[in-house]
Design an enzyme around this catalytic site. Structure first.
Site, PDB file in Angstrom:
ATOM      1  N   GLY A   1       0.819  -1.217   0.000  1.00  0.00           N
ATOM      2  CA  GLY A   1       0.000   0.000   0.000  1.00  0.00           C
ATOM      3  C   GLY A   1       0.846   1.257   0.000  1.00  0.00           C
TER       4      GLY A   1
ATOM      5  N   THR B   1       1.611   3.161  -2.359  1.00  0.00           N
ATOM      6  CA  THR B   1       1.090   4.237  -3.225  1.00  0.00           C
ATOM      7  C   THR B   1      -0.058   5.001  -2.566  1.00  0.00           C
ATOM      8  OG1 THR B   1      -0.444   2.668  -4.243  1.00  0.00           O
ATOM      9  CG2 THR B   1       1.651   3.018  -5.369  1.00  0.00           C
TER      10      THR B   1
ATOM     11  N   GLN C   1      -2.172   6.937   0.793  1.00  0.00           N
ATOM     12  CA  GLN C   1      -1.855   8.085   1.652  1.00  0.00           C
ATOM     13  C   GLN C   1      -0.814   7.721   2.714  1.00  0.00           C
ATOM     14  OE1 GLN C   1      -4.514  11.125   4.171  1.00  0.00           O
ATOM     15  NE2 GLN C   1      -4.495   9.122   5.130  1.00  0.00           N
TER      16      GLN C   1
ATOM     17  N   ALA D   1      -5.038  -2.223   1.255  1.00  0.00           N
ATOM     18  CA  ALA D   1      -6.403  -2.696   1.525  1.00  0.00           C
ATOM     19  C   ALA D   1      -7.361  -1.972   0.607  1.00  0.00           C
ATOM     20  CB  ALA D   1      -6.793  -2.397   2.980  1.00  0.00           C
TER      21      ALA D   1
ATOM     22  N   SER E   1      -8.199  -0.727  12.361  1.00  0.00           N
ATOM     23  CA  SER E   1      -8.977   0.499  12.186  1.00  0.00           C
ATOM     24  C   SER E   1     -10.002   0.693  13.292  1.00  0.00           C
ATOM     25  CB  SER E   1      -9.698   0.408  10.845  1.00  0.00           C
ATOM     26  OG  SER E   1     -10.759   1.332  10.791  1.00  0.00           O
TER      27      SER E   1
ATOM     28  N   GLU F   1     -12.828   1.544  12.705  1.00  0.00           N
ATOM     29  CA  GLU F   1     -14.084   0.984  12.168  1.00  0.00           C
ATOM     30  C   GLU F   1     -14.427  -0.338  12.844  1.00  0.00           C
ATOM     31  OE1 GLU F   1     -16.161   3.406   9.985  1.00  0.00           O
ATOM     32  OE2 GLU F   1     -16.610   1.309   9.537  1.00  0.00           O
TER      33      GLU F   1
ATOM     34  N   TYR G   1     -16.167  -3.727   5.333  1.00  0.00           N
ATOM     35  CA  TYR G   1     -14.797  -3.247   5.575  1.00  0.00           C
ATOM     36  C   TYR G   1     -14.411  -3.469   7.042  1.00  0.00           C
ATOM     37  CZ  TYR G   1     -10.982  -0.012   6.598  1.00  0.00           C
ATOM     38  OH  TYR G   1      -9.800   0.531   7.039  1.00  0.00           O
TER      39      TYR G   1
HETATM   40  P1  NAP Z   1      -5.382   4.247   0.745  1.00  0.00           P
HETATM   41  O1  NAP Z   1      -4.884   5.624   0.496  1.00  0.00           O
HETATM   42  O2  NAP Z   1      -6.721   3.862   0.220  1.00  0.00           O
HETATM   43  O3  NAP Z   1      -4.280   3.238   0.188  1.00  0.00           O
HETATM   44  C1  NAP Z   1      -4.584   1.877  -0.005  1.00  0.00           C
HETATM   45  C2  NAP Z   1      -3.390   1.200  -0.629  1.00  0.00           C
HETATM   46  O4  NAP Z   1      -3.692  -0.191  -0.795  1.00  0.00           O
HETATM   47  C3  NAP Z   1      -3.034   1.733  -2.028  1.00  0.00           C
HETATM   48  O5  NAP Z   1      -1.645   1.783  -2.143  1.00  0.00           O
HETATM   49  C4  NAP Z   1      -3.606   0.665  -2.951  1.00  0.00           C
HETATM   50  O6  NAP Z   1      -2.940   0.559  -4.183  1.00  0.00           O
HETATM   51  C5  NAP Z   1      -3.330  -0.577  -2.121  1.00  0.00           C
HETATM   52  N1  NAP Z   1      -4.128  -1.712  -2.580  1.00  0.00           N
HETATM   53  C6  NAP Z   1      -5.474  -1.812  -2.622  1.00  0.00           C
HETATM   54  N2  NAP Z   1      -5.824  -2.995  -3.132  1.00  0.00           N
HETATM   55  C7  NAP Z   1      -4.679  -3.657  -3.416  1.00  0.00           C
HETATM   56  C8  NAP Z   1      -4.380  -4.929  -3.970  1.00  0.00           C
HETATM   57  N3  NAP Z   1      -5.349  -5.782  -4.340  1.00  0.00           N
HETATM   58  N4  NAP Z   1      -3.097  -5.292  -4.114  1.00  0.00           N
HETATM   59  C9  NAP Z   1      -2.104  -4.454  -3.756  1.00  0.00           C
HETATM   60  N5  NAP Z   1      -2.318  -3.233  -3.234  1.00  0.00           N
HETATM   61  C10 NAP Z   1      -3.599  -2.843  -3.068  1.00  0.00           C
HETATM   62  O7  NAP Z   1      -5.420   3.943   2.313  1.00  0.00           O
HETATM   63  P2  NAP Z   1      -4.699   4.711   3.514  1.00  0.00           P
HETATM   64  O8  NAP Z   1      -5.578   5.806   3.992  1.00  0.00           O
HETATM   65  O9  NAP Z   1      -3.297   5.010   3.150  1.00  0.00           O
HETATM   66  O10 NAP Z   1      -4.752   3.591   4.643  1.00  0.00           O
HETATM   67  C11 NAP Z   1      -3.722   2.618   4.748  1.00  0.00           C
HETATM   68  C12 NAP Z   1      -4.245   1.421   5.525  1.00  0.00           C
HETATM   69  O11 NAP Z   1      -4.675   1.844   6.809  1.00  0.00           O
HETATM   70  C13 NAP Z   1      -5.441   0.717   4.914  1.00  0.00           C
HETATM   71  O12 NAP Z   1      -5.324  -0.657   5.193  1.00  0.00           O
HETATM   72  C14 NAP Z   1      -6.631   1.286   5.647  1.00  0.00           C
HETATM   73  O13 NAP Z   1      -7.703   0.372   5.641  1.00  0.00           O
HETATM   74  C15 NAP Z   1      -6.034   1.474   7.028  1.00  0.00           C
HETATM   75  N6  NAP Z   1      -6.606   2.539   7.839  1.00  0.00           N
HETATM   76  C16 NAP Z   1      -6.706   3.800   7.337  1.00  0.00           C
HETATM   77  C17 NAP Z   1      -7.208   4.810   8.145  1.00  0.00           C
HETATM   78  C18 NAP Z   1      -7.327   6.224   7.632  1.00  0.00           C
HETATM   79  O14 NAP Z   1      -8.069   6.999   8.231  1.00  0.00           O
HETATM   80  N7  NAP Z   1      -6.593   6.593   6.587  1.00  0.00           N
HETATM   81  C19 NAP Z   1      -7.607   4.519   9.457  1.00  0.00           C
HETATM   82  C20 NAP Z   1      -7.472   3.220   9.916  1.00  0.00           C
HETATM   83  C21 NAP Z   1      -6.958   2.232   9.110  1.00  0.00           C
HETATM   84  P3  NAP Z   1      -3.429   1.369  -5.494  1.00  0.00           P
HETATM   85  O15 NAP Z   1      -2.792   2.717  -5.376  1.00  0.00           O
HETATM   86  O16 NAP Z   1      -2.910   0.559  -6.609  1.00  0.00           O
HETATM   87  O17 NAP Z   1      -4.931   1.425  -5.427  1.00  0.00           O
HETATM   88  N1  GDD Z   2     -17.048   9.393   2.016  1.00  0.00           N
HETATM   89  C1  GDD Z   2     -18.106  10.122   2.373  1.00  0.00           C
HETATM   90  N2  GDD Z   2     -18.748  10.837   1.402  1.00  0.00           N
HETATM   91  N3  GDD Z   2     -18.491  10.124   3.658  1.00  0.00           N
HETATM   92  C2  GDD Z   2     -19.539  10.894   3.990  1.00  0.00           C
HETATM   93  C3  GDD Z   2     -20.231  11.668   3.058  1.00  0.00           C
HETATM   94  C4  GDD Z   2     -19.824  11.627   1.690  1.00  0.00           C
HETATM   95  O1  GDD Z   2     -20.402  12.270   0.825  1.00  0.00           O
HETATM   96  N4  GDD Z   2     -21.208  12.340   3.702  1.00  0.00           N
HETATM   97  C5  GDD Z   2     -21.119  12.002   4.994  1.00  0.00           C
HETATM   98  N5  GDD Z   2     -20.129  11.118   5.175  1.00  0.00           N
HETATM   99  C6  GDD Z   2     -19.772  10.476   6.442  1.00  0.00           C
HETATM  100  C7  GDD Z   2     -19.731   8.958   6.362  1.00  0.00           C
HETATM  101  O2  GDD Z   2     -21.057   8.427   6.417  1.00  0.00           O
HETATM  102  C8  GDD Z   2     -18.897   8.653   7.599  1.00  0.00           C
HETATM  103  O3  GDD Z   2     -19.710   8.634   8.733  1.00  0.00           O
HETATM  104  C9  GDD Z   2     -17.956   9.850   7.692  1.00  0.00           C
HETATM  105  O4  GDD Z   2     -18.471  10.842   6.801  1.00  0.00           O
HETATM  106  C10 GDD Z   2     -16.514   9.546   7.308  1.00  0.00           C
HETATM  107  O5  GDD Z   2     -16.511   8.854   6.062  1.00  0.00           O
HETATM  108  P1  GDD Z   2     -15.126   8.542   5.276  1.00  0.00           P
HETATM  109  O6  GDD Z   2     -14.340   9.782   5.142  1.00  0.00           O
HETATM  110  O7  GDD Z   2     -15.496   7.818   4.036  1.00  0.00           O
HETATM  111  O8  GDD Z   2     -14.320   7.647   6.294  1.00  0.00           O
HETATM  112  P2  GDD Z   2     -14.750   6.413   7.217  1.00  0.00           P
HETATM  113  O9  GDD Z   2     -14.810   6.906   8.622  1.00  0.00           O
HETATM  114  O10 GDD Z   2     -15.925   5.719   6.685  1.00  0.00           O
HETATM  115  O11 GDD Z   2     -13.501   5.436   7.028  1.00  0.00           O
HETATM  116  C11 GDD Z   2     -12.169   5.941   7.110  1.00  0.00           C
HETATM  117  O12 GDD Z   2     -11.694   5.843   8.425  1.00  0.00           O
HETATM  118  C12 GDD Z   2     -11.572   4.501   8.913  1.00  0.00           C
HETATM  119  C13 GDD Z   2     -11.078   4.607  10.359  1.00  0.00           C
HETATM  120  O13 GDD Z   2     -12.150   4.841  11.214  1.00  0.00           O
HETATM  121  C14 GDD Z   2     -11.308   5.140   6.119  1.00  0.00           C
HETATM  122  O14 GDD Z   2     -10.044   5.734   6.032  1.00  0.00           O
HETATM  123  C15 GDD Z   2     -11.131   3.713   6.588  1.00  0.00           C
HETATM  124  O15 GDD Z   2     -10.180   3.055   5.744  1.00  0.00           O
HETATM  125  C16 GDD Z   2     -10.608   3.738   8.024  1.00  0.00           C
HETATM  126  O16 GDD Z   2     -10.421   2.448   8.521  1.00  0.00           O
END
Ligand code: NAP
Ligand code: GDD
Length: 432
Positions: A103, A105, A107, A179, A222, A224, A246
């Protein structure tokens, strides 16, 4: 033996840079960092302790001065014999640590890669083949460090591709971040989310167990997983109640990781990270959807922003802060699980209000609720308590919620002002 010496007053970023620079000059087996104020001593020790070299710190030379010696493979520095463990701390018996990021590539992958490079790591990443074919589009977050990375083609859907990479390089640390990470998409296609997130994690663990059981493993768990929360704030022991495919996939990944730790004595940790954002956030997530729309509204290219549930509450931090916690988790003596959060919670409405106020606009004039963005089952409230991470890892967030929102808005305005608006539109299109 040459010695790099850096003198002066150091804040944490410059100390890190100095350290990273010296660590990259690998011909040098030793360098020292002199700090001029005693206060900085503990900071210096903290930075060194996180670094990929196992340093020797001595305060003998003068009050407030630190000398750090490092071993390098078989060439011992004068300080080497005084290292308590008698080796430099890598699993392969030499100094530069190798990390594998899945992952990379994404964020978090991009911020983590930058951080590990700054610490002197050799950083490898698994990317999908299509990314190597379309680098401008798919490697944009890591373009600025691409020359310093070793990228391997592979997919979480293919055990052989993962096995292949892990069989050809020896890694000290593996950060499994890849993921399908968009919750809404997991309702649309729960099957592929489960397959990528659960099987993909299992493939990583199984390949490491088979080939490199000493490699330390980080799983991107997460908040979540807490879903319909049973207590507030959420801590490491709060029961899970996921509300989406998820969330369920992350609970499965969490327990797979724990099971490999318990069954095979591997160093496997779960980070339970709450939402973290930044200018590199994907456009589909609500924060970036809002800030990219604010930029378009400000520049007169759009007037309405359609969103779903404005009352959802999230604990939003900054990705650049959170990747430091991932790294720290793998530097501990024993593997464990940690909540990483700010401890503050805000509604989506508050995010909108603040983002639009950055450009002197009132969100009520621009935001419209559109039921198509509601989720079949919602996570209403997340707020984490990262006391354990603060106490054990010494981690804490550096950026406030207000700083995060401002940085994202300004970055989107800046990008849109310089970028071809059509290109920005294309990137944003999937969410409008
Ligand atoms: P992201 O920006 O969506 O990055 C996801 C990465 O996974 C990308 O590099 C994507 O590659 C790669 N990927 C997806 N499917 C794949 C596959 N089949 N094979 C190989 N690579 C694959 O996510 P992020 O925000 O950086 O989050 C990183 C991790 O932390 C994730 O596991 C996410 O669920 C977890 N997480 C995120 C948050 C948050 O708020 N950001 C919070 C809690 C947990 P491509 O560029 O090719 O699509
Ligand atoms: N995406 C999105 N788009 N969310 C919206 C919108 C919309 O138009 N309007 C309201 N929301 C609300 C969603 O219903 C959710 O309650 C909240 O905004 C945040 O949505 P996201 O930004 O899509 O993030 P997330 O909380 O569902 O999930 C992210 O955080 C998780 C950690 O708690 C992702 O980064 C997950 O990968 C990560 O695990």
């Amino acid at each position: 033996m040459r010695c790099t010496e850096v003198e002066g007053l150091f804040d944490e970023p410059s100390l890190r840079r100095a350290y990273g620079q010296a660590a990259r000059e690998r011909a040098q087996k030793e360098f020292s960092v002199k700090v001029m104020v005693p206060r900085t001593l503990s900071l210096c020790q903290r930075v060194m302790a996180q670094a990929p070299y196992r340093p020797l710190l001595s305060t003998e030379s003068s009050p407030g001065a630190v000398r750090a010696g490092h071993c390098h493979c078989k060439q011992l520095s004068p300080f080497y014999s005084r290292l308590s463990q008698g080796n430099c701390g890598t699993s392969r018996g030499h100094c530069m640590k190798k990390a594998l990021i899945t992952g990379i590539t994404g964020q978090d992958g991009s911020y983590l890669a930058e951080h590990l490079i700054s610490l002197g790591y050799e950083v490898h990443g698994i990317v999908r083949r299509v990314a190597l074919e379309q680098p401008e589009r798919r490697l944009s977050r890591i373009a600025h460090v691409q020359n310093e990375l070793k990228l391997h083609s592979g997919s979480l859907e293919s055990y052989p591709s993962i096995f292949h990479v892990i069989s050809r390089h020896e890694f000290d640390e593996c950060y499994h971040l890849a993921a399908q990470s968009f919750v809404a998409e997991s309702f649309a296609d729960g099957f592929s989310t489960m397959s990528v997130n659960v099987d993909g994690t299992h493939y990583m663990l199984a390949a490491l167990r088979e080939l490199q059981p000493k490699c330390r493993f980080y799983f991107a768990g997460s908040s979540e997983m807490f879903g319909r929360v049973r207590e507030r704030p959420q801590i490491e022991t709060t029961p899970f109640h996921p509300r989406s495919p998820y969330g369920i996939s992350k609970v499965a990944g969490f327990y797979l990781t724990m099971n490999y730790r318990e069954a095979y004595d591997m160093f496997c940790v779960n980070g339970i990270l709450f939402n973290h954002e930044g200018p590199r956030r994907g456009f589909e997530f609500v924060t970036r959807k809002i800030t990219s729309a604010v930029a378009r509204i400000k520049l007169g290219l759009q007037s309405e922003l359609r969103l779903g549930n404005l009352d959802a509450r999230r604990d939003w931090g900054h990705s650049a802060d959170y990747v430091l916690a991932m790294h720290l988790m793998l530097q501990q003596d024993t593997p464990d699980d940690y909540v990483v959060a700010t401890g503050e919670t805000h509604t989506v409405r508050e995010f909108c209000e603040l983002a639009l106020s950055e450009v002197d606009l009132d969100y009520r004039d621009h935001v419209t609720v559109d039921p198509q963005f509601y989720r079949p089952s919602e996570v209403d409230l997340l707020v984490g308590d990262a006391t354990k991470a603060r106490r054990v890892l010494g981690w804490e967030p550096q950026r406030t919620f207000r700083q995060l929102v401002r940085e994202m808005v300004l970055s989107d305005i800046e990008s849109l002002s310089h970028m071809n608006a059509v290109h920005f539109d294309m990137m944003q299109a999937s969410v409008r």
